[in-house]
Design an enzyme around this catalytic site. Structure first.
Site, PDB file in Angstrom:
ATOM      1  N   ASP A  45      -4.190  23.337 -26.369  1.00 44.33           N
ATOM      2  CA  ASP A  45      -4.962  23.407 -27.608  1.00 44.33           C
ATOM      3  C   ASP A  45      -6.319  22.719 -27.505  1.00 44.33           C
ATOM      4  O   ASP A  45      -6.676  21.883 -28.339  1.00 44.33           O
ATOM      5  CB  ASP A  45      -4.167  22.786 -28.764  1.00 44.33           C
ATOM      6  N   GLU A 218      -3.660  31.482 -36.014  1.00 44.70           N
ATOM      7  CA  GLU A 218      -3.778  30.024 -36.079  1.00 44.70           C
ATOM      8  C   GLU A 218      -5.010  29.567 -35.307  1.00 44.70           C
ATOM      9  O   GLU A 218      -5.773  30.376 -34.775  1.00 44.70           O
ATOM     10  CB  GLU A 218      -2.524  29.372 -35.493  1.00 44.70           C
TER      11      GLU A 218
END
Length: 539
Positions: A45, A218
């Site tokens: 991420d 997302e």
């Protein structure tokens, strides 16, 4: 005469890591090129920002502590970890959460002399931000964002007029139509009070093609360019169908129109290709002074099928903005493992290696551990010291399988093929201490020195799921008489792990080769990667 049971400490003289994968020899990197991934091992991420000639990068760490590593670079290739945004035990409380809960998908941004990291503490407080004037820290205590409750992956966008917005992934309005149905939301943010205000609005309901029932949109980021606002998001889940998509609007709060998508994926490639990289997505963009754009994103390097133990790693690719829409890779194009470096002055300052074949040796002779060392969850007491060129751990009742904060300090496994060695001094009437390879509380191997009624032994211990004892099961055992320090070794070779020990002379293999897929995401689940570390337990 029987001696009373004494609880001795465990001292480790050094920790040595060596890793090299077959692809390191197969893919030659010229001096004008860099190698992907740029950060190997469990660094998922990635979020990136630029301040002048400096670049900063952060990652998810879930329930590990310290959390949210902060990296610095001047050329986007050479990275140094300069700190951790969550480095005080009272900033967040990871309680007894699973290792894949905690801090998800941090997003870093800079504005007017202040660095912002927005994040979600899943099951431990919801959405928050921390701020700092120096990205190396200290970072503030969390500032909670109650209007975002139930959402994840918040990121900050500051427009040219100074207005600020938070975009995030949250449940859709009303009842979800299917499993994985999510939405991207936006809300105004006050940079003076650090509070959200005004109504929340849905920007994307489901994904770029709602009729196809897209899942898990997302990781949103807003980017302003040439009079347009581009919204980039991950879509398709975190496994092999992961991708990156883009939409755009004339206003930051929409309406948004999808572009040619996806702009990055590896799901359209044959599974039997050499040296595969899969599950690519969750990108963030940064612009260099020459006007070029680059994307940092996550992907994985399986050693077979969908098996990988190193977790989700950080990659870097240029963004092609020759048309109206950005594109990271054309369809059916493998992620290049070597390509031309960014047009930036090379950062020649010494830095620990993070890509390719490399090794390091920790002598434990500094005043404190480096920022790359991890423990499971927040510490509740002091249980380790650095002194006299050794790391000393206090054996405690909490162990590797107890969903707590054991006496365990670890670093990431950064190669599919890696060897870790250490030397332990532990001669106690109770407890065990040694070297562990761990993916989470339920999935680990350990080679440890212990004392039995028959004397000191070296044991190979494994835990292969929550159905097994929390203390693990003994796989093999060998007598180790005397009090001399013992060297321990763990070797990973794809799906095979081996363990060995010695007091002097040749290494002695302990037990049969172990099925290393036990430490893979495919079997252990979750979002983290495997780590190697030293531990001590009172059991």
């Amino acid at each position: 005469m029987m001696l009373p049971l004494l609880l001795a400490s465990a001292s480790f003289d050094w920790f040595d890591y060596r890793g090299a994968d077959p692809v390191d020899r197969a893919v030659q990197v010229r001096p004008s090129e860099y190698r992907n991934p740029i950060l190997q091992g469990f660094y998922p991420d990635p979020s990136i920002t630029r301040v002048g000639d400096d670049y900063y990068l952060v990652h998810s760490t879930f329930s590990y502590f310290p959390g949210i590593p902060v990296w610095h670079s001047r050329d986007l290739v050479t990275w140094r970890q300069i700190g951790n945004a969550i480095d005080r035990p009272d900033q967040l409380d990871f309680k007894n959460l699973g290792l894949s809960r905690g801090v998800f998908a941090p997003a870093i941004q800079h504005h007017a002399g202040t660095f912002y990291i927005l994040n979600t503490c899943v099951d431990c407080g919801d959405n928050f931000l921390v701020t700092a004037s120096n990205p190396a820290g200290p970072w503030s205590d969390p500032i909670w964002l109650p209007d975002l409750r139930g959402a994840i992956d918040p990121s900050l966008f500051v427009d040219a007029d100074g207005s600020a917005w938070i975009v995030n992934n949250g449940p859709p309005e009303g009842t979800p139509r299917y499993e994985g149905h999510r939405a991207i939301w936006i809300q105004r943010f006050d940079l003076k009070t650090n509070k959200t205000f005004g109504p929340r609005k849905v920007l994307v309901d489901g994904g770029v093609d709602p009729a196809s029932k897209p899942i898990w949109i997302e990781g949103p980021h807003l980017i302003a360019k040439d009079g347009w606002y581009y919204l980039i998001c991950a879509e398709g889940g975190t496994a092999i169908n992961h991708s990156q998509v883009v939409l755009r609007s004339r206003r930051p709060d929409g309406p948004f129109t999808p572009g040619p998508n996806p702009i990055l994926t590896q799901r359209d490639l044959p599974a039997d290709r050499p040296y595969p990289v899969t599950s690519a997505g969750h990108a963030d963009f940064v612009q260099t002074p020459d006007g070029k754009w680059w994307a940092s994103f996550l992907a994985v390097r399986p050693y077979a099928g969908d098996f990988y133990n190193t977790g989700r790693e950080t990659f870097l690719l240029p963004v092609d903005w020759s048309g109206e829409w950005p594109r990271i890779l054309p369809a059916k194009t493998p992620i290049p493992l070597a390509l031309a470096r960014p047009n930036l002055p090379r950062d020649t300052r010494p830095a620990p290696p993070t890509s390719g074949a490399f090794g390091y040796r920790e002598e434990f002779d500094a005043a404190k551990l480096g920022p790359e060392w991890l423990m499971m969850r927040n510490p509740r007491e002091s249980w380790y010291t650095l002194a006299g060129g050794a790391l000393t751990l206090k054996p405690r009742a909490v162990g590797l399988g107890d969903n707590g904060n054991p006496s365990f300090l670890a670093r990431r496994q950064q190669h599919t093929n890696a060897t870790v060695t250490t030397r332990v001094r532990f001669d106690a009437a109770k407890g065990r201490a040694g070297l562990a390879a761990l993916q989470n509380d339920d999935h680990w191997f350990a080679i440890a020195v212990a004392t039995t009624p028959k004397g000191r032994v070296v044991r190979l211990i494994a835990r292969g799921g929550e159905q097994e004892p929390k203390a693990g099961r003994i796989v093999a055992e060998a007598p180790a008489p005397g009090t001399a320090p013992i060297e321990l070794r763990g070797e990973a070779a794809g799906s095979t792990y081996r363990f060995a020990w010695r007091t002097a002379g040749a290494w002695r293999t302990l037990g049969p080769a172990q099925d290393g897929t036990l430490l893979s995401t495919a079997k252990a689940g979750g979002f983290v990667g495997a780590v190697f570390g030293v531990f001590a337990e009172d059991r």
